[in-house]
Write an enzyme that holds these catalytic residues in place. Structure first.
Site, PDB file in Angstrom:
ATOM      1  N   HIS A  12       0.824  -1.208   0.000  1.00 39.43           N
ATOM      2  CA  HIS A  12       0.000   0.000   0.000  1.00 39.43           C
ATOM      3  C   HIS A  12       0.858   1.258   0.000  1.00 39.43           C
ATOM      4  O   HIS A  12       2.055   1.215   0.277  1.00 39.43           O
ATOM      5  CB  HIS A  12      -0.966   0.028   1.200  1.00 39.43           C
ATOM      6  CG  HIS A  12      -0.303   0.075   2.551  1.00 39.43           C
ATOM      7  ND1 HIS A  12      -0.004  -1.047   3.287  1.00 39.43           N
ATOM      8  CD2 HIS A  12       0.120   1.121   3.309  1.00 39.43           C
ATOM      9  CE1 HIS A  12       0.563  -0.692   4.434  1.00 39.43           C
ATOM     10  NE2 HIS A  12       0.655   0.631   4.468  1.00 39.43           N
ATOM     11  N   HIS A  95       3.882   7.469   3.492  1.00 42.37           N
ATOM     12  CA  HIS A  95       4.828   6.349   3.434  1.00 42.37           C
ATOM     13  C   HIS A  95       4.467   5.390   2.315  1.00 42.37           C
ATOM     14  O   HIS A  95       3.410   5.501   1.701  1.00 42.37           O
ATOM     15  CB  HIS A  95       4.908   5.619   4.784  1.00 42.37           C
ATOM     16  CG  HIS A  95       3.657   4.898   5.195  1.00 42.37           C
ATOM     17  ND1 HIS A  95       2.661   5.493   5.932  1.00 42.37           N
ATOM     18  CD2 HIS A  95       3.237   3.631   4.988  1.00 42.37           C
ATOM     19  CE1 HIS A  95       1.694   4.611   6.163  1.00 42.37           C
ATOM     20  NE2 HIS A  95       2.017   3.476   5.593  1.00 42.37           N
ATOM     21  N   GLU A 144       7.639   1.417   5.063  1.00 42.67           N
ATOM     22  CA  GLU A 144       7.092   0.386   5.942  1.00 42.67           C
ATOM     23  C   GLU A 144       7.405  -0.973   5.321  1.00 42.67           C
ATOM     24  O   GLU A 144       7.206  -1.168   4.124  1.00 42.67           O
ATOM     25  CB  GLU A 144       5.571   0.582   6.068  1.00 42.67           C
ATOM     26  CG  GLU A 144       4.871  -0.443   6.950  1.00 42.67           C
ATOM     27  CD  GLU A 144       3.352  -0.197   7.039  1.00 42.67           C
ATOM     28  OE1 GLU A 144       2.857   0.781   6.444  1.00 42.67           O
ATOM     29  OE2 GLU A 144       2.684  -1.007   7.706  1.00 42.67           O
TER      30      GLU A 144
HETATM   31 CO    CO Z   1       1.053   1.669   6.210  1.00 46.45          CO
END
Ligand code: CO
Length: 153
Positions: A12, A95, A144
Protein backbone atom coordinates in the site's frame (compact mmCIF):
# COMPACT_ATOMS: atom_id res chain seq x y z
CA UNK A 1 24.44 -14.06 -7.16
CA UNK A 2 21.22 -13.77 -5.21
CA UNK A 3 20.86 -10.31 -3.65
CA UNK A 4 20.62 -10.12 0.15
CA UNK A 5 17.19 -8.58 -0.14
CA UNK A 6 14.55 -8.90 -2.82
CA UNK A 7 11.99 -6.15 -3.35
CA UNK A 8 8.53 -7.50 -2.60
CA UNK A 9 5.01 -6.55 -3.62
CA UNK A 10 3.94 -2.98 -2.91
CA UNK A 11 1.19 -3.58 -0.37
CA UNK A 12 0.00 0.00 0.00
CA UNK A 13 0.76 3.69 -0.17
CA UNK A 14 -0.01 5.56 3.04
CA UNK A 15 -1.70 8.92 2.50
CA UNK A 16 -2.14 11.33 5.38
CA UNK A 17 -5.52 13.08 5.20
CA UNK A 18 -6.79 15.93 7.38
CA UNK A 19 -10.44 14.76 7.14
CA UNK A 20 -11.17 11.03 6.88
CA UNK A 21 -14.81 11.42 5.80
CA UNK A 22 -13.88 13.87 3.05
CA UNK A 23 -11.08 11.57 1.87
CA UNK A 24 -13.39 8.54 1.74
CA UNK A 25 -15.98 10.55 -0.19
CA UNK A 26 -13.25 11.62 -2.63
CA UNK A 27 -12.07 8.07 -3.35
CA UNK A 28 -15.66 6.73 -3.63
CA UNK A 29 -17.38 9.53 -5.50
CA UNK A 30 -14.61 11.21 -7.52
CA UNK A 31 -12.18 8.32 -8.02
CA UNK A 32 -14.81 5.59 -8.30
CA UNK A 33 -13.38 3.22 -5.69
CA UNK A 34 -15.75 0.31 -5.16
CA UNK A 35 -14.15 -1.02 -1.97
CA UNK A 36 -13.33 1.30 0.92
CA UNK A 37 -13.03 -0.43 4.29
CA UNK A 38 -14.68 0.87 7.45
CA UNK A 39 -12.29 3.25 9.27
CA UNK A 40 -10.92 2.04 12.60
CA UNK A 41 -8.75 3.59 15.31
CA UNK A 42 -5.19 2.51 16.05
CA UNK A 43 -4.72 4.41 19.33
CA UNK A 44 -1.16 3.18 19.88
CA UNK A 45 -0.16 4.89 16.60
CA UNK A 46 -2.48 7.85 17.20
CA UNK A 47 -4.27 7.35 13.88
CA UNK A 48 -7.58 6.46 12.31
CA UNK A 49 -7.08 4.14 9.33
CA UNK A 50 -9.02 2.82 6.38
CA UNK A 51 -8.10 1.12 3.12
CA UNK A 52 -9.12 1.92 -0.44
CA UNK A 53 -8.68 -1.13 -2.67
CA UNK A 54 -7.37 -0.83 -6.20
CA UNK A 55 -7.96 -3.69 -8.64
CA UNK A 56 -5.45 -6.52 -8.91
CA UNK A 57 -5.22 -9.37 -11.36
CA UNK A 58 -5.91 -12.09 -8.84
CA UNK A 59 -8.80 -11.31 -6.55
CA UNK A 60 -9.61 -15.04 -6.83
CA UNK A 61 -6.37 -15.84 -5.02
CA UNK A 62 -4.41 -17.06 -8.04
CA UNK A 63 -2.70 -13.81 -8.95
CA UNK A 64 -1.70 -10.60 -7.27
CA UNK A 65 -4.22 -8.78 -5.11
CA UNK A 66 -4.57 -5.06 -5.82
CA UNK A 67 -2.44 -2.52 -4.03
CA UNK A 68 -4.24 -0.40 -1.48
CA UNK A 69 -4.25 3.23 -0.49
CA UNK A 70 -4.09 3.51 3.30
CA UNK A 71 -5.83 6.67 4.48
CA UNK A 72 -4.46 7.95 7.79
CA UNK A 73 -5.90 10.76 9.86
CA UNK A 74 -4.57 11.86 13.25
CA UNK A 75 -6.55 10.92 16.35
CA UNK A 76 -4.82 13.64 18.36
CA UNK A 77 -2.14 16.29 18.13
CA UNK A 78 0.62 13.96 19.31
CA UNK A 79 0.50 11.51 16.41
CA UNK A 80 3.30 11.66 13.82
CA UNK A 81 0.57 12.03 11.21
CA UNK A 82 -0.59 15.21 12.98
CA UNK A 83 2.91 16.64 12.46
CA UNK A 84 2.78 15.66 8.79
CA UNK A 85 -0.61 17.38 8.35
CA UNK A 86 0.72 20.48 10.10
CA UNK A 87 3.42 20.71 7.39
CA UNK A 88 1.12 19.55 4.58
CA UNK A 89 -2.36 20.90 5.34
CA UNK A 90 -3.95 19.21 2.32
CA UNK A 91 -2.41 15.85 3.24
CA UNK A 92 -0.18 13.83 0.94
CA UNK A 93 1.90 10.72 0.63
CA UNK A 94 3.19 9.74 4.07
CA UNK A 95 4.83 6.35 3.43
CA UNK A 96 5.15 3.37 1.13
CA UNK A 97 4.81 -0.25 2.23
CA UNK A 98 6.51 -3.29 0.72
CA UNK A 99 5.90 -6.90 1.67
CA UNK A 100 8.53 -9.39 2.79
CA UNK A 101 8.16 -13.11 3.48
CA UNK A 102 9.95 -12.93 6.85
CA UNK A 103 9.88 -9.79 9.03
CA UNK A 104 12.77 -10.78 11.31
CA UNK A 105 15.03 -11.56 8.37
CA UNK A 106 14.15 -8.21 6.77
CA UNK A 107 14.76 -6.29 9.99
CA UNK A 108 18.15 -7.96 10.41
CA UNK A 109 19.00 -7.05 6.80
CA UNK A 110 18.18 -3.33 7.10
CA UNK A 111 19.77 -3.15 10.53
CA UNK A 112 22.87 -4.91 9.21
CA UNK A 113 23.42 -2.35 6.44
CA UNK A 114 23.00 0.56 8.86
CA UNK A 115 19.50 1.73 7.98
CA UNK A 116 17.75 3.40 10.90
CA UNK A 117 14.67 1.44 11.99
CA UNK A 118 12.01 3.47 13.79
CA UNK A 119 10.84 1.66 16.92
CA UNK A 120 10.09 -1.97 17.52
CA UNK A 121 8.54 -4.44 15.12
CA UNK A 122 4.81 -4.28 15.83
CA UNK A 123 1.48 -5.48 14.52
CA UNK A 124 0.27 -3.19 11.76
CA UNK A 125 -3.16 -2.33 10.41
CA UNK A 126 -3.28 -5.59 8.41
CA UNK A 127 -2.69 -7.68 11.52
CA UNK A 128 0.82 -8.74 10.45
CA UNK A 129 4.18 -7.56 11.84
CA UNK A 130 5.63 -4.35 10.42
CA UNK A 131 8.45 -1.91 11.02
CA UNK A 132 9.38 1.48 9.55
CA UNK A 133 12.72 2.57 8.11
CA UNK A 134 13.80 6.22 8.43
CA UNK A 135 13.15 8.33 5.31
CA UNK A 136 16.64 9.84 5.53
CA UNK A 137 18.06 6.38 4.83
CA UNK A 138 15.46 5.54 2.16
CA UNK A 139 15.75 8.24 -0.51
CA UNK A 140 13.41 10.52 1.42
CA UNK A 141 10.58 8.00 1.68
CA UNK A 142 9.34 6.70 5.03
CA UNK A 143 9.26 2.97 4.23
CA UNK A 144 7.09 0.39 5.94
CA UNK A 145 8.17 -3.23 5.72
CA UNK A 146 5.35 -5.71 6.26
CA UNK A 147 5.24 -9.46 6.53
CA UNK A 148 2.96 -10.64 3.72
CA UNK A 149 -0.62 -10.97 4.97
CA UNK A 150 -2.26 -14.35 4.36
CA UNK A 151 -5.03 -12.98 2.16
CA UNK A 152 -2.62 -11.65 -0.49
CA UNK A 153 -0.70 -14.90 -1.03
CO1 CO B 1 1.05 1.67 6.21
Amino acid sequence: MKPAFTLGRMNHLGYAVPDMDAAIAHYRDVMGASVVTEPFDMPEQGVKVCFVHTPGNGEDGNGTAGTQVELLSPLDGNSPVAGFIAKNPLGGQHHVCFEVPDIEEARAYFDGIGKRILGPTRIGAHGTPIFFVHPKDMMGMLTEIMETPEETH
